[in-house]
Design an enzyme around this catalytic site. Sequence first.
Site, PDB file in Angstrom:
ATOM      1  N   ARG A  19      43.546  27.362  45.172  1.00 21.08           N
ATOM      2  CA  ARG A  19      43.411  28.525  46.044  1.00 21.08           C
ATOM      3  C   ARG A  19      42.267  28.299  47.016  1.00 21.08           C
ATOM      4  O   ARG A  19      41.146  28.015  46.595  1.00 21.08           O
ATOM      5  CB  ARG A  19      43.093  29.735  45.169  1.00 21.08           C
ATOM      6  N   SER A 110      47.886  35.092  45.087  1.00 12.62           N
ATOM      7  CA  SER A 110      47.900  36.274  44.225  1.00 12.62           C
ATOM      8  C   SER A 110      47.306  37.514  44.892  1.00 12.62           C
ATOM      9  O   SER A 110      47.782  37.939  45.933  1.00 12.62           O
ATOM     10  CB  SER A 110      47.178  35.937  42.932  1.00 12.62           C
ATOM     11  N   HIS A 111      46.238  38.038  44.316  1.00 10.83           N
ATOM     12  CA  HIS A 111      45.659  39.301  44.806  1.00 10.83           C
ATOM     13  C   HIS A 111      44.629  39.070  45.902  1.00 10.83           C
ATOM     14  O   HIS A 111      44.024  40.024  46.380  1.00 10.83           O
ATOM     15  CB  HIS A 111      45.008  40.023  43.631  1.00 10.83           C
ATOM     16  N   ASP A 274      50.350  43.362  42.452  1.00 16.84           N
ATOM     17  CA  ASP A 274      49.523  42.590  43.387  1.00 16.84           C
ATOM     18  C   ASP A 274      50.358  41.740  44.348  1.00 16.84           C
ATOM     19  O   ASP A 274      51.585  41.861  44.393  1.00 16.84           O
ATOM     20  CB  ASP A 274      48.509  41.730  42.620  1.00 16.84           C
ATOM     21  N   ASP A 276      51.495  38.681  44.512  1.00 19.84           N
ATOM     22  CA  ASP A 276      52.637  37.910  44.021  1.00 19.84           C
ATOM     23  C   ASP A 276      53.385  38.629  42.893  1.00 19.84           C
ATOM     24  O   ASP A 276      54.253  38.031  42.251  1.00 19.84           O
ATOM     25  CB  ASP A 276      52.203  36.506  43.578  1.00 19.84           C
ATOM     26  N   ASP A 278      52.591  39.757  39.898  1.00 17.82           N
ATOM     27  CA  ASP A 278      52.426  39.533  38.456  1.00 17.82           C
ATOM     28  C   ASP A 278      51.441  40.499  37.804  1.00 17.82           C
ATOM     29  O   ASP A 278      51.517  40.756  36.612  1.00 17.82           O
ATOM     30  CB  ASP A 278      52.091  38.068  38.136  1.00 17.82           C
ATOM     31  N   ARG A 279      50.507  41.057  38.582  1.00 17.77           N
ATOM     32  CA  ARG A 279      49.550  42.002  37.982  1.00 17.77           C
ATOM     33  C   ARG A 279      50.070  43.430  38.075  1.00 17.77           C
ATOM     34  O   ARG A 279      50.882  43.736  38.954  1.00 17.77           O
ATOM     35  CB  ARG A 279      48.230  41.967  38.732  1.00 17.77           C
ATOM     36  N   THR A 341      40.813  32.594  29.392  1.00 18.74           N
ATOM     37  CA  THR A 341      41.380  33.298  30.536  1.00 18.74           C
ATOM     38  C   THR A 341      42.401  32.425  31.270  1.00 18.74           C
ATOM     39  O   THR A 341      42.180  31.236  31.460  1.00 18.74           O
ATOM     40  CB  THR A 341      40.232  33.682  31.494  1.00 18.74           C
ATOM     41  N   GLU A 361      42.758  41.284  30.484  1.00 19.36           N
ATOM     42  CA  GLU A 361      42.061  42.471  30.985  1.00 19.36           C
ATOM     43  C   GLU A 361      42.214  42.627  32.490  1.00 19.36           C
ATOM     44  O   GLU A 361      42.019  43.699  33.031  1.00 19.36           O
ATOM     45  CB  GLU A 361      40.576  42.418  30.594  1.00 19.36           C
ATOM     46  N   LYS A 373      52.715  36.549  33.724  1.00 22.70           N
ATOM     47  CA  LYS A 373      52.557  37.990  33.597  1.00 22.70           C
ATOM     48  C   LYS A 373      53.516  38.642  34.584  1.00 22.70           C
ATOM     49  O   LYS A 373      53.925  38.020  35.554  1.00 22.70           O
ATOM     50  CB  LYS A 373      51.113  38.413  33.832  1.00 22.70           C
ATOM     51  N   ARG A 493      31.561  37.300  36.272  1.00 28.91           N
ATOM     52  CA  ARG A 493      32.125  38.500  35.668  1.00 28.91           C
ATOM     53  C   ARG A 493      31.403  38.777  34.350  1.00 28.91           C
ATOM     54  O   ARG A 493      31.173  37.858  33.555  1.00 28.91           O
ATOM     55  CB  ARG A 493      33.610  38.298  35.369  1.00 28.91           C
TER      56      ARG A 493
HETATM   57  C1  VG1 Z   1      41.424  35.912  37.419  1.00 28.66           C
HETATM   58  C2  VG1 Z   1      41.548  36.738  36.162  1.00 28.66           C
HETATM   59  C3  VG1 Z   1      42.446  36.029  35.155  1.00 28.66           C
HETATM   60  C4  VG1 Z   1      43.804  35.724  35.801  1.00 28.66           C
HETATM   61  C5  VG1 Z   1      43.603  34.946  37.088  1.00 28.66           C
HETATM   62  C6  VG1 Z   1      44.909  34.726  37.835  1.00 28.66           C
HETATM   63  O1  VG1 Z   1      40.817  34.691  37.122  1.00 28.66           O
HETATM   64  O2  VG1 Z   1      40.281  36.998  35.591  1.00 28.66           O
HETATM   65  O3  VG1 Z   1      42.581  36.828  34.012  1.00 28.66           O
HETATM   66  O4  VG1 Z   1      44.595  34.970  34.921  1.00 28.66           O
HETATM   67  O5  VG1 Z   1      42.726  35.652  37.948  1.00 28.66           O
HETATM   68  O6  VG1 Z   1      45.505  35.942  38.164  1.00 28.66           O
HETATM   69  P1  VG1 Z   1      39.266  34.424  37.364  1.00 28.66           P
HETATM   70  O7  VG1 Z   1      39.073  32.995  36.993  1.00 28.66           O
HETATM   71  O8  VG1 Z   1      38.988  34.743  38.796  1.00 28.66           O
HETATM   72  O9  VG1 Z   1      38.527  35.371  36.472  1.00 28.66           O
HETATM   73  V1  VG1 Z   1      46.580  36.094  39.498  1.00 28.66           V
HETATM   74  O10 VG1 Z   1      47.154  37.593  39.586  1.00 28.66           O
HETATM   75  O11 VG1 Z   1      46.147  34.935  40.372  1.00 28.66           O
HETATM   76  O12 VG1 Z   1      47.899  35.120  39.140  1.00 28.66           O
HETATM   77 CO    CO Z   2      48.866  37.711  40.901  1.00 31.09          CO
END
Ligand code: VG1
Ligand code: CO
Length: 540
Positions: A19, A110-111, A274, A276, A278-279, A341, A361, A373, A493
């Site tokens: 990313r 993603s988000h 979100d 893509d 998945d969230r 995670t 979470e 997810k 975090r």
């Molecule tokens: C974050 C979240 C993690 C999740 C990841 C991808 O990662 O904490 O739980 O699996 O995003 O989510 P990080 O390393 O920034 O804490 V998504 O919606 O990209 O597929």
């Molecule tokens: Co996502």
Amino acid sequence: MKMSTKAYNDQKPGTSGLRKKISVFKQKNYLENYIQSIFDCLNNKQGKTLIIGGDGRYFNEKAIQIAIKMAAANGFGKVIIGQNGLLSTPAASHLIRHNKAFGGIILSASHNPGGENGDFGIKYNISNGGPAPQKLTDAIYKRTQIIEEYFIDEFKFIDLSNIGSTKINNLEIEIINPVTDYAFLMEELFDFEAIKAMFQGGFEMRFDAMHAVNGPYAEQIFCDMLGASKETLLNCTPSTNFGGFHPDPNLVHAKELYELMMSKNAPDFGAATDGDGDRNLIIGRGIFITPSDSLAILAANLHLIKGYKNGISGIARSMPTSMAADRVADALGVPIYETPTGWKFFGNLLDDGRITICGEESAGTGSNHVREKDGIWAVLAWLNILAVKKQSAKQVANEHWAKFGRNYYTRFDYEEIELDKANKLMKRLNEKLDSLVGNEEEGIKISTADSFSYHDPVDGSLSENQGLRILFENGSRIIFRMSGTGTIGATIRIYIERFEPADGEINLDTQVALKQLIDIAKSISDIEELTGRDKPSVIT
Ligand code: VG1
Ligand code: CO
């Protein structure tokens, strides 16, 4: 055609693929270099099928055109692509499984924000439909360090808007409706008649797709198949810059939905997904359901749903996810697994049949139906449970806490911290862990403090340095971790949790309930002194 390329050395995949800022992806040969590195790490791909799709953000279609030509040059036999280049992450996972494909390429950050100045991302999913495991992402990264050439066929621009098949060189290119197969799967799992009857009875929902990929999925499933009114759909037309917003379904970026759900005019149920898809964010009338609670509540009630009527084999949660699900597993007499995670760690447990449901979470919930997810799945699971129990989300949550007790939970994110400051903080804390054990902080004793490692029980692999844990004798936990998905600086975090038994105070405000632990977390880490921040950027 063979092309030579320069190797870039910053292509280390994070929690969920590679990313980066769009400007990075647009560098000459950058995307090609990464795709070739993926292909170079895959054996026996000749003649096989690849699923390709993305969340529709800026650069999506361009990246797909490149991926198709490279798939052709690398000997794949077929690519299946979502119309207009769109596929939600869970739908891509399903298509890989459904078509028994070799794997899939998902284009998404993603988000993270999109548009010309936003972020872009790419990840590879394996034949079980799930994200590439650590072993493969490590191999891909190594490959990016030494790669010297990539292979690409030159052919005309492929029109992604026309459903149907064509053949160019030795590659069959099939463009499909991105929703159809996924919607069938949902219909198989959930009791659509019961949910439909609930909507017919006047139940009102607002679903916010955040201008992202799930718009078309929501329209077909909620409105066309389940009979929800068109007012249900908010921001359901995908746009390349997500309407200029941040497609992250949390209380900051889905504020309007949250405020509506807390207002006098709130509909029965609100949800968002979100970039893509998945969230998920779940908000009942007058109540935000934290993702950790959502996992626990779904696990406790999943047997009420058609596709899960035989019960669940086990539950998994990522380490920082609250322990609410552990109480449900205990009560059901099924195992609970604690993983690092990232969804990729659930894959083996699901494939091996050890778990049926899993979650994080960070607004991720899913089951053994795919290997990602799944936002729409989570919304449907809630709707199905509400339809069967004939209760509001608030009643369901309150009953759950009254039975199992409540795990108060919050997450503080400190975003865009300078990398060296963040590294220093984590290093300092890590070195100090041993000396914390046995200390009393504000009257509660620290029983364990360590850096989390995970032994995968299925393939035996070891993943180290997955977050710093401080565990208290009364079951409270404070966890520190560095994000693997940010694209600017570093994000730290802090995850904070405290258990309140069923006969205790289960209706406190979360921030009030956790005040003492929040203070301890700040003073143990000196986060504010070391980062110069007086508060987190986001509190969930
Ligand atoms: C974050 C979240 C993690 C999740 C990841 C991808 O990662 O904490 O739980 O699996 O995003 O989510 P990080 O390393 O920034 O804490 V998504 O919606 O990209 O597929
Ligand atoms: Co996502």
